[in-house]
Write an enzyme that holds these catalytic residues in place. Structure first.
Site, PDB file in Angstrom:
ATOM      1  N   GLU A 110       1.265  -1.585  -0.317  1.00  0.00           N
ATOM      2  CA  GLU A 110      -0.019  -0.135  -0.031  1.00  0.00           C
ATOM      3  C   GLU A 110       0.713   1.332  -0.161  1.00  0.00           C
ATOM      4  O   GLU A 110       0.814   2.010   0.711  1.00  0.00           O
ATOM      5  CB  GLU A 110      -0.862   0.171   1.438  1.00  0.00           C
ATOM      6  CG  GLU A 110      -1.843  -1.180   1.184  1.00  0.00           C
ATOM      7  CD  GLU A 110      -2.998  -1.063   1.836  1.00  0.00           C
ATOM      8  OE1 GLU A 110      -3.268   0.024   3.302  1.00  0.00           O
ATOM      9  OE2 GLU A 110      -4.103  -2.230   1.484  1.00  0.00           O
TER      10      GLU A 110
ATOM     11  N   GLU B 105      -5.063  -8.400  -0.904  1.00  0.00           N
ATOM     12  CA  GLU B 105      -5.669  -8.515   0.387  1.00  0.00           C
ATOM     13  C   GLU B 105      -6.532  -8.122   0.413  1.00  0.00           C
ATOM     14  O   GLU B 105      -7.774  -7.231  -0.713  1.00  0.00           O
ATOM     15  CB  GLU B 105      -5.397  -7.313   1.575  1.00  0.00           C
ATOM     16  CG  GLU B 105      -4.114  -6.948   1.907  1.00  0.00           C
ATOM     17  CD  GLU B 105      -3.746  -5.919   2.905  1.00  0.00           C
ATOM     18  OE1 GLU B 105      -4.251  -5.545   3.174  1.00  0.00           O
ATOM     19  OE2 GLU B 105      -2.384  -5.428   3.060  1.00  0.00           O
TER      20      GLU B 105
HETATM   21  O1  AHR Z   1      -5.318  -5.687   6.816  1.00  0.00           O
HETATM   22  C1  AHR Z   1      -5.570  -4.869   7.387  1.00  0.00           C
HETATM   23  C2  AHR Z   1      -4.931  -3.884   6.684  1.00  0.00           C
HETATM   24  O2  AHR Z   1      -5.720  -3.123   5.591  1.00  0.00           O
HETATM   25  C3  AHR Z   1      -3.595  -3.970   6.189  1.00  0.00           C
HETATM   26  O3  AHR Z   1      -2.556  -3.770   7.254  1.00  0.00           O
HETATM   27  C4  AHR Z   1      -3.316  -2.568   4.695  1.00  0.00           C
HETATM   28  O4  AHR Z   1      -2.272  -3.638   3.970  1.00  0.00           O
HETATM   29  C5  AHR Z   1      -4.979  -2.631   4.701  1.00  0.00           C
HETATM   30  O5  AHR Z   1      -4.720  -1.185   4.615  1.00  0.00           O
END
Ligand code: AHR
Length: 496
Positions: A173, A297
């Site tokens: 991110e 994710e």
């Molecule tokens: O999964 C929780 C968080 O969500 C992670 O650390 C981040 O990459 C995302 O914003």
């Protein structure tokens, strides 16, 4: 009656097993308590890894695990997590609750966990607050088999042999918690960091993951693809399903009405549009289609359970989550040609977890059972399959529509066909007639996961949501007819 046509002659692409991957971050009780309890714990463990969690994850079929973050990855300095545990440097986990991280779970422990799980490793490097040298040395430490400073340090710390590293993520991110960069800046940094991540093992290439977009940020995809198109193996998309669409009030994991339920599935179904559009954008910049997409994710994100640490992201998991998982995994299967890996956030005790723990107790969530039902798709070949379906309408989303039923089908090396069908309707049964082209069916077996949409499994109580044999179908000459109950996931196994 809905029609499902499966064409075993239309072999599309191998479904990369890593599409069924998971993600474990130093966040809340995911690593500590959830997976790792330490060698001296009263919770049964092998080398510190809790036995019940390892057993459950192996049975579910975990092909690959991402670590150490998430946002944590860009604050993590791997050298703090090696050597004698008594002397490991402590740090503040600033992203997740401000708790002390004692670094007792580090590189050696992660690879020991992967060994016990029998899964591949995906390590996410630190670009936000790390250095090129730090990442370069981490790759050397993990993979170099020979005489070098990092290989010697690894041997001194107890591991003479190197490990296998399948994927390396260059930052996480980077548009947000990983450094708030613009895409051009990140693209240049990717090339710089990536250059010094060497492939030390002859004939083996560590797959390089560039930080991709958040949700529908097509501008990021365009600009980063342009920079990294000759260097990265894949770009990573992040997309979470937030029922209300509002981060300050996301909605409860267990207490929701029908409209919120429908809205959740509507939002999860957006994954289809996001994958298609990001791939189209990548292909417009790099038309040779070598670069893959990963979704490292994904999952539901609700308000934390009342009374728990807001920084720990602990949430329950209901039959609604199972429908989200079944929709998403079917969508992933359908994009097998361009998806290399996907990682549900996050394995234990965080967000849409497959396992929850409370001290010695462990609960398998409805999402766990979906992954277990779908595991035969791993490394199977995706088949052309077509399903007619009614649409559901989401009042909370300007009457947006999505399909009530979603499915995918694959074939294994023995010609056995697997079809996984989800019915999202909270109240409506669906009747389907399935036909397999050019096939004479020998046998059909089926399994079902169904419950009230807000049912869940809880500590110290009998399981409410689990898979059972499904018998409400009739085998036909070339397929079957079946009655798919509301809020259910059904797997058919067809021998021909
Ligand atoms: O999964 C929780 C968080 O969500 C992670 O650390 C981040 O990459 C995302 O914003």
């Amino acid at each position: 009656m809905e029609k499902l046509l499966i064409n075993p002659n239309e072999k599309k692409a191998v479904i990369n097993k890593d599409i069924y991957g998971h993600f474990s971050e130093h966040l809340g009780r995911c690593i500590y308590e959830g997976l790792y309890v330490g060698e001296d714990s009263i919770i049964p463990n092998v080398n510190g890894m809790r036995k019940d969690a390892v057993k459950a994850l192996k049975e579910m079929g975990i092909p690959v695990l991402r670590w150490p973050g998430g946002c944590f990855a860009d604050e993590y300095h791997w050298k703090d997590g090696i050597g004698d545990k008594k002397n490991r440097k402590k740090m503040i986990n600033t992203h997740w609750g401000g708790v002390v991280e004692d670094n007792s779970f580090g590189t050696h422990e992660f690879f020991e966990l992967c060994r016990q799980l029998g899964c591949d490793a995906y390590v996410n490097g630190n670009v936000g607050s790390g250095t090129v040298q730090e990442l370069s040395e981490w790759v050397e430490y993990i993979t170099f088999d020979g005489v070098s400073p990092m290989a010697e340090l690894r041997a001194k710390n107890g591991s003479k042999a190197p490990w296998n590293l399948k994927y390396i993520g260059v930052g996480n991110e980077s548009w947000g918690c990983g450094g708030n960069m613009d895409p051009e800046h990140y693209g240049n940094l990717f090339k710089q960091y990536n250059t010094y991540c060497r492939d030390y093992k002859a004939g083996e290439h560590i797959l390089r993951i560039a930080c991709g977009p958040n949700n529908d940020d097509y501008h990021w995809t365009k600009k980063v693809t342009d920079k990294v198109k000759h260097h990265a193996d894949a770009l990573s998309l992040h997309y979470y399903t937030v029922p209300t669409g509002k981060w300050h009030h996301k909605g409860s994991a267990t207490d929701f009405d029908k409209n919120e339920y429908i809205s959740t599935i509507f939002k999860a179904y957006r994954m289809e549009e996001l994958i298609s559009n990001h791939i189209a954008m990548m292909d417009s910049i790099a038309p040779w289609k070598k670069m893959k997409l990963i979704v490292d994710e994904w999952g539901t994100w609700y308000d934390v359970e009342p009374g728990t640490n807001p920084g720990f992201l602990y949430q329950q998991n209901t039959m609604r989550d199972a429908i989200v998982a079944a929709f998403t995994l079917n969508i992933f299967n359908k994009h097998a040609d361009r998806l290399m890996m996907c990682n549900l956030a996050q394995t234990v005790n965080v967000l849409q977890a497959v396992l929850l723990t409370d001290g010695k107790k462990l609960v398998k969530t409805p999402t766990y059972y979906v992954f277990k039902m779908f595991k035969e798709h791993q490394n199977n070949t995706l088949l052309g399959s077509y399903l007619t379906t009614e649409k559901l309408t989401s009042k909370n989303d300007n009457n947006g529509e999505f399909p009530q039923l979603i499915e995918s089908a694959s074939v294994d090396e023995n010609g056995v066909v697997y079809s996984t069908v989800a019915n999202a309707s909270p109240g409506k049964t669906s009747y389907i007639k399935c036909q397999l082209a050019d096939s004479r069916v020998k046998s059909v077996k089926a399994e079902i996961l169904t419950a009230q949409c807000n049912d869940y499994n809880d500590f110290g109580k009998d399981e409410k949501v689990f898979t059972k044999e499904f018998t409400d179908f009739k085998q036909t000459r070339d397929g079957f007819t079946a009655k798919i109950p509301p809020c259910s996931v059904v797997k058919f196994v067809v021998e021909r």
